[in-house]
Design a protein around this motif. Sequence first.
Motif, PDB file in Angstrom:
ATOM      1  N   HIS A 127       0.828  -1.208   0.000  1.00 36.86           N
ATOM      2  CA  HIS A 127       0.000   0.000   0.000  1.00 36.86           C
ATOM      3  C   HIS A 127       0.862   1.258   0.000  1.00 36.86           C
ATOM      4  O   HIS A 127       0.650   2.168  -0.817  1.00 36.86           O
ATOM      5  CB  HIS A 127      -0.918  -0.005   1.219  1.00 36.86           C
ATOM      6  N   VAL A 128       1.849   1.324   0.892  1.00 33.08           N
ATOM      7  CA  VAL A 128       2.606   2.572   1.036  1.00 33.08           C
ATOM      8  C   VAL A 128       3.711   2.714   0.004  1.00 33.08           C
ATOM      9  O   VAL A 128       4.076   3.838  -0.376  1.00 33.08           O
ATOM     10  CB  VAL A 128       3.203   2.713   2.456  1.00 33.08           C
ATOM     11  N   ASP A 131      -1.198   9.393  -4.934  1.00 29.90           N
ATOM     12  CA  ASP A 131      -1.041  10.036  -3.634  1.00 29.90           C
ATOM     13  C   ASP A 131      -1.750   9.194  -2.569  1.00 29.90           C
ATOM     14  O   ASP A 131      -2.899   8.777  -2.772  1.00 29.90           O
ATOM     15  CB  ASP A 131      -1.643  11.439  -3.656  1.00 29.90           C
ATOM     16  N   ILE A 132      -1.073   8.943  -1.453  1.00 32.31           N
ATOM     17  CA  ILE A 132      -1.659   8.128  -0.388  1.00 32.31           C
ATOM     18  C   ILE A 132      -1.778   8.962   0.885  1.00 32.31           C
ATOM     19  O   ILE A 132      -0.896   9.745   1.217  1.00 32.31           O
ATOM     20  CB  ILE A 132      -0.831   6.860  -0.118  1.00 32.31           C
ATOM     21  N   ASN A 133      -2.881   8.752   1.570  1.00 32.79           N
ATOM     22  CA  ASN A 133      -3.182   9.523   2.775  1.00 32.79           C
ATOM     23  C   ASN A 133      -2.627   8.781   3.988  1.00 32.79           C
ATOM     24  O   ASN A 133      -3.357   8.134   4.719  1.00 32.79           O
ATOM     25  CB  ASN A 133      -4.702   9.701   2.881  1.00 32.79           C
ATOM     26  N   GLU A 134      -1.311   8.857   4.182  1.00 35.18           N
ATOM     27  CA  GLU A 134      -0.651   8.092   5.228  1.00 35.18           C
ATOM     28  C   GLU A 134       0.363   8.954   5.974  1.00 35.18           C
ATOM     29  O   GLU A 134       1.089   9.730   5.344  1.00 35.18           O
ATOM     30  CB  GLU A 134       0.068   6.883   4.628  1.00 35.18           C
ATOM     31  N   TYR A 183       1.896  17.104  -0.558  1.00 38.12           N
ATOM     32  CA  TYR A 183       0.851  16.831   0.432  1.00 38.12           C
ATOM     33  C   TYR A 183       1.462  16.133   1.628  1.00 38.12           C
ATOM     34  O   TYR A 183       2.572  15.604   1.577  1.00 38.12           O
ATOM     35  CB  TYR A 183      -0.248  15.961  -0.188  1.00 38.12           C
ATOM     36  N   TRP A 184       0.698  16.125   2.721  1.00 45.35           N
ATOM     37  CA  TRP A 184       1.143  15.461   3.944  1.00 45.35           C
ATOM     38  C   TRP A 184      -0.077  15.119   4.789  1.00 45.35           C
ATOM     39  O   TRP A 184      -1.126  15.745   4.683  1.00 45.35           O
ATOM     40  CB  TRP A 184       2.100  16.362   4.728  1.00 45.35           C
ATOM     41  N   PHE A 185       0.101  14.089   5.608  1.00 45.25           N
ATOM     42  CA  PHE A 185      -0.942  13.726   6.564  1.00 45.25           C
ATOM     43  C   PHE A 185      -0.947  14.765   7.683  1.00 45.25           C
ATOM     44  O   PHE A 185       0.097  15.080   8.250  1.00 45.25           O
ATOM     45  CB  PHE A 185      -0.666  12.335   7.138  1.00 45.25           C
ATOM     46  N   SER A 186      -2.113  15.286   8.008  1.00 42.44           N
ATOM     47  CA  SER A 186      -2.225  16.325   9.031  1.00 42.44           C
ATOM     48  C   SER A 186      -2.631  15.702  10.367  1.00 42.44           C
ATOM     49  O   SER A 186      -3.780  15.293  10.551  1.00 42.44           O
ATOM     50  CB  SER A 186      -3.259  17.377   8.610  1.00 42.44           C
ATOM     51  N   TYR A 187      -1.677  15.614  11.287  1.00 42.44           N
ATOM     52  CA  TYR A 187      -1.985  15.037  12.598  1.00 42.44           C
ATOM     53  C   TYR A 187      -2.989  15.911  13.343  1.00 42.44           C
ATOM     54  O   TYR A 187      -3.922  15.397  13.976  1.00 42.44           O
ATOM     55  CB  TYR A 187      -0.712  14.886  13.429  1.00 42.44           C
ATOM     56  N   ARG A 206      -8.918   4.836   7.006  1.00 44.59           N
ATOM     57  CA  ARG A 206      -7.829   5.484   6.254  1.00 44.59           C
ATOM     58  C   ARG A 206      -8.369   6.622   5.379  1.00 44.59           C
ATOM     59  O   ARG A 206      -8.028   6.735   4.197  1.00 44.59           O
ATOM     60  CB  ARG A 206      -7.089   4.460   5.387  1.00 44.59           C
ATOM     61  N   ASP A 207      -9.207   7.454   5.986  1.00 44.02           N
ATOM     62  CA  ASP A 207      -9.801   8.567   5.243  1.00 44.02           C
ATOM     63  C   ASP A 207      -9.464   9.892   5.914  1.00 44.02           C
ATOM     64  O   ASP A 207     -10.293  10.798   5.982  1.00 44.02           O
ATOM     65  CB  ASP A 207     -11.317   8.390   5.146  1.00 44.02           C
ATOM     66  N   GLY A 208      -8.253   9.986   6.427  1.00 48.18           N
ATOM     67  CA  GLY A 208      -7.862  11.192   7.149  1.00 48.18           C
ATOM     68  C   GLY A 208      -7.750  12.415   6.264  1.00 48.18           C
ATOM     69  O   GLY A 208      -7.739  12.339   5.033  1.00 48.18           O
TER      70      GLY A 208
END
Length: 558
Positions: free
Chosen positions: A420-421, A427-430, A519-523, A537-539
């Motif tokens: 997956h990664v 683009d992956i939302n991880e 892009y980046w995952f937003s904590y 996995r829909d962050g």
Amino acid sequence: MKAAVFAARFRERLLSFEGLFLLILLVTIALRFYSLDLKLFHHDEAIHAWFSYRLLTEGVYMYDPMYHGPFLYYVTAGIFSLLGDSDLVGRFFPALLGTLLVPLLYPIYRLGYLDKKQAIVAALFLAVSPNMVYFSRFLRNDIFIAFFTMVLLVALLYYFERQKAQYALIAGAAIGFGMSAKENMPIIVLIFGAYLLYLVWTQKVRLPKRWIRDLALGAFVAVGIMAVLYSSFGAHPEVLMDGWLRAIEHWTSMHQAQRLGGPPYIYILLFLLYEVPILILAVVGFLQFVDISGIVSRWRERRAGNAGSPGEGEETEAEATRMNAAPPVEPAQGFKDRLREILSGGGELRPIDRQKEFARFAIFWMLLSLAVYAYIGEKVPWLILHQLLPMIFVAAYMMTTKKAIVAVAASAFLIVMTFHVAFTPADINEPIVQVQNSEDLREVFAKIDAADRVAVATDSYWPLPWYYRGGSASKLAYYSEKVSEPTIYGGNFDLVITHDGDTYPTLDGYVKETYRLNYWFSYEENKDRVLEYYFLRDGKMGSRNLEVFSKVPAGTTA
């Protein structure tokens, strides 16, 4: 009949320790090198590759702590000179070193610090771990540090086993190259050094007779490598005077600023997202090491014994014997005498269980690493490698057949996450991703390729300098900010690129389109829905966007 015998022998060899280890190594190679340029370079990868390209073509390089040590740039420039400059070639060396982590387990096994099951499971985890695979396909320094950490570990084990200076030289080289790769290598050296002092003081290992000479030789090699690389092979000797100070100042300020911050437990969340089988087995391995069940049993026995203990004033026969027996007489040894004995390589060695002692070291290494990176303010995903490496050794402790079957079955989760990664061509939302350049840029590249003159009117232009280098760089004019419209019209640009935060409402004669830059995952935006994100996995992602203005051909309307 012959075919059946051949098949039986083939299965026997394949299922032997050596056969399984070789099979895992082949899987490791495939996961590191297959379609290595599948995704565009990350923001940092593009910068590292660009600096390496300039070093190759212009001979320009000077150490800057913001971009870590010189080792990456010199080896990448070297591989560019041999195989050409491209995304695939730029990732070749990280993939190679990430692969070599697995064969470095074999000498540890040969020395008896891992048994066959432990070595196979540790190799499997190294091979298919999502973080190990992802960052082995990634032009950053952390996989280099993981490799030099393993080399240092093997060299030290062999040095105290064989007591030969050549292993001290290899350890010195591992430290020197590691120190020249990234500024967190001192953390590894301090952890290893602290445990080594414990081993020596408790007489679990003995210092060789010529350990001072070997230490001096190893230090000379380490310092020599660092001096050559940090001074740019003598071109910038001044770096040797103040480079270390600038590095401390820079990373201290980064820690305080927490530019890419997060809670102390953020890496535990990453382990739960990507490495949960390894994390669970590491917890099991830790509990097995401290023997929780044995502690509980002894506590219950003690309680039961206390309940039936003799009354006050009474004593058992065993207690009477113990109290009347003369205590053993041991010769007193002062601190100085003990220290002198240890430093001279004397004293009686204590017998050790190698696998248990190695597990004790791995637990020490793991816990200190978790604590250090929980404290450090800069929370970036690639730092998980330095916590994951010792965790894999802890997870492999006391690997019974039943536990090994569980580990192999649980590896299915790791493999799914790895594909997956690392192999999703989108683009992956991880959270494993940190400011990754978007695949949307391929459409922007196509427009640039079709244009003769391009204005880049923004300072958010990476990775364009890497992808448009050499002869193709001349078509791009970098303004680093939005410029006046007369400048755009006067330049007769076919394409104008801006950042959506500072752009033009319209440009006469141009058509505007928006593309994601990175892009980046937003904590921060997902911290209140961690469980929901984990399963769906829909962050929410943060991103920066480009607005691309394409000139309308004459005779048509926008």
